[in-house]
Design a protein around this motif. Structure first.
Motif, short mmCIF file in Angstrom:
data_model
loop_
_atom_site.label_atom_id
_atom_site.label_comp_id
_atom_site.label_asym_id
_atom_site.label_seq_id
_atom_site.Cartn_x
_atom_site.Cartn_y
_atom_site.Cartn_z
N GLY A 253 0.81 -1.21 0.00
CA GLY A 253 0.00 0.00 0.00
C GLY A 253 0.84 1.26 0.00
O GLY A 253 0.53 2.23 -0.71
N ARG A 254 1.91 1.27 0.77
CA ARG A 254 2.77 2.45 0.83
C ARG A 254 3.51 2.67 -0.48
O ARG A 254 3.72 3.82 -0.91
N PHE A 255 3.92 1.60 -1.15
CA PHE A 255 4.59 1.75 -2.43
C PHE A 255 3.65 2.35 -3.48
O PHE A 255 4.06 3.15 -4.33
N ARG A 256 2.39 1.96 -3.42
CA ARG A 256 1.43 2.53 -4.37
C ARG A 256 1.28 4.03 -4.14
O ARG A 256 1.15 4.81 -5.10
N GLU A 257 1.31 4.47 -2.88
CA GLU A 257 1.20 5.89 -2.58
C GLU A 257 2.42 6.66 -3.07
O GLU A 257 2.30 7.77 -3.63
N LEU A 258 3.61 6.08 -2.89
CA LEU A 258 4.84 6.78 -3.25
C LEU A 258 5.13 6.74 -4.74
O LEU A 258 5.90 7.57 -5.25
N SER A 259 4.55 5.79 -5.44
CA SER A 259 4.87 5.61 -6.86
C SER A 259 4.43 6.79 -7.72
O SER A 259 4.92 6.96 -8.84
N ILE A 260 3.51 7.61 -7.23
CA ILE A 260 3.04 8.74 -8.03
C ILE A 260 3.95 9.96 -7.88
O ILE A 260 3.77 10.95 -8.60
N MET A 261 4.93 9.91 -6.97
CA MET A 261 5.82 11.04 -6.75
C MET A 261 7.01 10.98 -7.70
O MET A 261 7.53 9.91 -8.01
N SER A 262 7.47 12.15 -8.14
CA SER A 262 8.68 12.24 -8.93
C SER A 262 9.89 12.11 -8.02
O SER A 262 9.77 12.16 -6.78
N ALA A 263 11.07 11.99 -8.62
CA ALA A 263 12.31 11.89 -7.84
C ALA A 263 12.49 13.11 -6.95
O ALA A 263 12.82 12.99 -5.76
N ASP A 264 12.27 14.29 -7.50
CA ASP A 264 12.43 15.52 -6.70
C ASP A 264 11.40 15.58 -5.57
O ASP A 264 11.71 16.01 -4.45
N GLN A 265 10.20 15.15 -5.85
CA GLN A 265 9.16 15.16 -4.81
C GLN A 265 9.48 14.18 -3.69
O GLN A 265 9.22 14.46 -2.51
N LEU A 266 10.04 13.04 -4.03
CA LEU A 266 10.41 12.06 -3.01
C LEU A 266 11.48 12.61 -2.07
O LEU A 266 11.40 12.45 -0.85
N VAL A 267 12.48 13.27 -2.64
CA VAL A 267 13.56 13.85 -1.83
C VAL A 267 13.01 14.96 -0.95
O VAL A 267 13.32 15.04 0.25
N GLU A 268 12.18 15.83 -1.51
CA GLU A 268 11.61 16.92 -0.73
C GLU A 268 10.69 16.40 0.36
O GLU A 268 10.69 16.91 1.50
N HIS A 269 9.91 15.37 0.06
CA HIS A 269 9.02 14.76 1.04
C HIS A 269 9.81 14.20 2.22
O HIS A 269 9.45 14.39 3.38
N ARG A 270 10.90 13.52 1.93
CA ARG A 270 11.74 12.94 2.97
C ARG A 270 12.39 14.03 3.83
O ARG A 270 12.46 13.93 5.06
N TYR A 271 12.88 15.08 3.16
CA TYR A 271 13.52 16.19 3.87
C TYR A 271 12.53 16.87 4.82
O TYR A 271 12.83 17.09 6.00
N ALA A 272 11.35 17.18 4.30
CA ALA A 272 10.34 17.86 5.11
C ALA A 272 9.91 16.99 6.28
O ALA A 272 9.66 17.50 7.39
#
Length: 282
Positions: A253-272
């Motif tokens: 379930g979590r992978f499905r949620e994260l799969s819609i994010m771009s590489a930049d969005q993933l990094v920014e999400h983790r940082y925030a």
């Protein structure tokens, strides 16, 4: 002593109920609790292990490799304890050395290169504090992992499956999503060491466990983790298959949620995510 009902007593005293946090610590350390590779056997297919850090050697306390999970290739990076005496010695009781963290980072950078999601399993009392580990740069290896994991351009899901101890666990703990098994514990220090520092008395570890707020419920309430994965009644040690099925469901379930994010969005999400931890006044 502890009786079969989970109550503690001396020969002269009646049994008393254990502190709920301390009970969770004992469950997280249960000798029959499933370890990382026990879960991998139940949730993945075609696991191919990666060995060595290409600098010093291979650390069996950390196991990493690619596997087929939910129809995609995923990198798993896991802290692994042994079960028999021989296995415990081989795995260094689940306490990684610098070469283990460097092996993990090498594999994660490989996953990023080929755009593969990453899952890490936390299960350690802490990083190995021996002289040889310090000589080879234990603190530097942990710090480098923290920095590099923060900027990986792929989805990273962290799961504390049993005992997440201090920097030894956090070195694999920087993810977009952090999950905990219901009876896992995650803390900056063990209750025994906390009690020893505060009181010079490890016998007060039970009190320290409650004060540390190390249970999944505590950390979820504080916003330090994202979700609690339920375990079978009595704990994961009583039903490995059900525990693994619950883990698989939540990971997918979590992978499905994260799969819609771009590489930049993933990094920014983790940082925030990590920037707001401990900030209770925003």
């Amino acid at each position: 002593m502890v009786d079969p009902e989970g109550k503690t007593a001396t020969p002269e005293e009646p049994p008393r109920e254990l502190d709920p946090a301390w009970r969770r610590v004992l469950l997280a350390r249960h000798p029959k609790r499933p370890h990382s590779l026990d879960y991998i056997q139940r949730i993945c297919n075609d696991f191919h292990e990666i060995h060595g850090d290409r600098l010093f050697g291979d650390d069996p306390a950390i196991v990493t490799g690619f596997a087929d999970f939910d129809g995609r290739q995923v990198l798993f990076v896991m802290e692994q304890k042994g079960r028999t005496t021989k296995e415990k010695i081989h795995r260094n009781f689940g306490m990684p050395k610098p070469e283990g963290y460097r092996k993990a980072l090498r594999a994660m950078q490989m996953a990023a290169k080929f755009d593969r999601p990453i899952v890490t399993f936390l299960d350690t009392a802490g990083a190995y504090p021996g002289i040889d580990a310090e000589e080879r740069g234990q603190a530097e290896a942990i710090a480098r992992n923290l920095r590099e994991m923060a900027r990986l351009p792929v989805p990273v899901v962290v799961v504390c499956i049993s005992e997440g101890g201090s920097g030894g666990a956090l070195a694999l703990g920087v993810g977009n999503v952090i999950l905990m098994m219901e009876n896992a514990v995650y803390s900056v220090i063990s209750p025994e060491n906390c009690a020893n520092i505060l009181f010079r008395d490890t016998g007060r570890a039970e009190w320290a466990a409650g004060a540390l707020k190390l249970t999944a419920e505590d950390l979820n309430a504080l916003g330090m983790i994202d979700e609690i994965i339920p375990e079978p009644p009595g704990g994961a040690q009583d039903d490995w298959d059900t525990a693994a099925a619950n883990l698989r469901l939540h990971l997918a379930g979590r992978f499905r949620e994260l799969s819609i994010m771009s590489a930049d969005q993933l990094v920014e999400h983790r940082y925030a995510k990590f920037r707001k931890m401990g900030n209770f006044f925003a």
